[in-house]
Enzyme design. Structure first.
Site: not given
Length: 549
Positions: A227, A439-440, A374-376, A223
């Site tokens: 950041y 996912r994946r 979301h990640f993208h 996580h």
């Protein structure tokens, strides 16, 4: 600003550019792997030469999620520290080069194993998936090299403080050091996972690992990794964008405080990625959910500061009405327009992050392709578009060239191409995730043919969006190569904003590292001590042993 610091020293520039060359090479290769992924998921394309789907997935994740980001960030921060705190000493620069080469050797080791299909373990390298030991050792080299690279920046900051006692360090340097400290503390988790679990396991020295401890160590790192990606974008938004638009930094103190809060609250929150995993008490998960939501505070501080800067500038140019200032912003300047698109994307990206971190709503989207969407939006749009915007002035500054009007226009076209492709692809991922698409997974790995057919419209939309994104990658590579090797010689500005004249004076407590590092360690110990004790008691060395593999 000292005129001597306006142009980065040629030797420092060479070190920074070395990082960028690797970063954009990773973009090219990782982007190609991403294109192959979405084409395979559409069910209309098969990989040639016995290349595996999870092989290209791992290539895409490692090269873009770890290599592109780490090399770009450390290269940018090297340039930023040199620009604002002065030229590196020979020893500091040598330290930076050592870190760079250790990282590059590690990258080559890991990439070789992925290409040989000996490390198709996703970028999270979750056990019980096992990779060749050279892959794990290579990633260890990348982490250790990044520590050495960061040490050069810390050393320069310390020397500046010694030469300027009683003064706050340059804002951009301070931000870079916060990010280095965050990175070092966070990567201790993944280093422990690799060195004490995955590497001995892959060498055959142990026959099993504790999967829960392995995943917890990864997400202790995973996580704050977000950041580590995001803070350099914030550096650009806080310090560089105000200069580009002709305005001033709203508040130096607010900017520093927001970065300190990111340091405090981004690390002890990894359990919110493990809300559905057994073996971790719900109370500790909830505590980390609360700490996760604390990160909203510096994000809102950043939004306030940015739009205060934009509005103040617009008003100074005669803007009227509530939103009149928007028309006064330099929309035809790629240095502003490209990062601004990234800022806008962070609004839905942040909202999706709140859902992911929620103790209840996470149950709906956990381990679905919603998370990938979301990640993208976060990394592949907000962060990466800002990185591109930085590169469009940083590369010519470092190479002694200029951003030409033609390349400026192409950069804006590239950003809108990226935004269109990502909107299509990410929207399809979010929608499919809400309906439970895993996912994946590829077309060929779904449980049954009917289930695979249900997701075909979303998979095709992802393939269309991904193809447009790959066109955006080609455009950015064209621009990068032009700015690095072919653009006209000249002097491109390294923009550094100045603080508003009437802003409050920066209190020195914001640079009292003893306080902030102590608080960071305390929060980590509060969040993780008891959960880890329970894992050790109930794991391989305990009596129950229900997590052995």
């Amino acid at each position: 600003m000292n005129k001597a610091l306006e142009k980065i020293d040629r030797k420092d520039a060479k070190l920074a550019m070395a990082h960028l060359y690797v970063a954009f090479t990773a973009l090219a290769l990782g982007g190609l792997a991403g294109l192959l992924q979405v084409l395979v998921r559409s069910g209309k394309f098969e990989l040639p030469a016995n290349i595996g789907y999870y092989q290209v997935l791992t290539t895409h994740g490692v090269l873009l999620g770890l290599i592109l980001t780490t090399f770009f960030i450390l290269g940018f921060q090297t340039a930023a520290v040199s620009r604002t705190s002065g030229t590196f000493s020979d020893g500091q620069r040598l330290t930076g080069w050592i870190g760079f080469w250790v990282m590059l050797i590690g990258t080559a080791m890991s990439a070789t194993m992925i290409l040989l299909n000996e490390a198709s373990v996703l970028y999270t390298f979750y056990a019980p998936l096992k990779a060749h030991w050279i892959f794990y050792l290579g990633l260890t080299f990348v982490v250790v090299g990044s520590w050495v690279d960061g040490a050069a920046q810390i050393s320069k900051y310390i020397s500046w403080r010694k030469q300027n006692p009683g003064q706050p360090g340059p804002l951009l340097t301070f931000m870079a050091i916060i990010n280095v400290v965050l990175w070092i503390v966070a990567t201790l988790g993944v280093a422990a996972e690799v060195l004490f679990q995955l590497l001995p396991w892959s060498l055959g020295l142990v026959d099993r690992v504790d999967i829960l401890i392995s995943r917890t160590l990864f997400w202790y790192f995973g996580h704050p990794l977000v950041y580590f990606w995001l803070l350099p974008a914030y550096m650009c938004w806080y310090v560089i964008i105000p200069k580009i638009i002709g305005g001033k930094i709203f508040s130096d103190s607010l900017a520093r405080m927001s970065f300190i809060l990111f340091l405090l609250f981004s690390i002890p929150v990894g359990l919110h990625h493990q809300l559905t995993e057994p073996g971790i008490d719900a109370g500790w998960k909830f505590l980390q959910v609360v700490l996760t939501f604390m990160v909203v505070i510096p994000s809102l501080m950043t939004a306030f500061s940015l739009f205060a800067t934009f509005e103040t500038y617009g008003r100074s140019q005669g803007a009227k009405g509530v939103f009149g200032w928007i028309k006064k912003l330099p929309w035809k300047d790629a240095r502003f327009a490209v990062p601004f698109i990234g800022m806008v994307a962070f609004i839905p990206a942040g909202a999706g992050g709140l859902i992911n971190a929620s103790f209840q709503l996470n149950q709906v989207v956990h381990n679905t392709i919603w998370v990938t969407g979301h990640f993208h939006l976060t990394l592949a749009t907000s962060v990466v578009l800002t990185f591109f915007g930085i590169a469009y002035w940083l590369v010519p500054h470092l190479t002694g060239r200029v951003l030409t009007p033609a390349m400026n226009k192409l950069a804006i076209v590239q950003a809108f191409t990226w935004a269109i492709g990502m909107t299509i692809m990410s929207s399809a991922m979010h929608l499919a995730g809400l309906f439970g698409a895993p996912r994946r997974s590829s077309f060929s790995t779904y449980g049954d043919a009917q289930q695979a057919m249900d997701w075909i419209p979303y998979q095709i939309a992802q393939a269309i969006g991904g193809s447009i994104l790959f066109l955006g990658i080609i455009l950015v590579l064209v621009i990068f190569i032009n700015l690095a090797f072919f653009a006209p010689k000249g002097e491109e500005e390294f923009p550094i904003g100045e603080v508003e004249e009437n802003a409050e004076k920066t209190p020195m407590i914001l640079e009292n590292w003893k306080i902030w590092i102590t608080l960071t360690i305390a929060l980590i110990l509060i969040a993780y001590t008891v959960p880890f004790m329970e894992m050790f008691q109930n794991g391989p060395i305990g009596s129950k042993g229900y997590r052995l593999w």
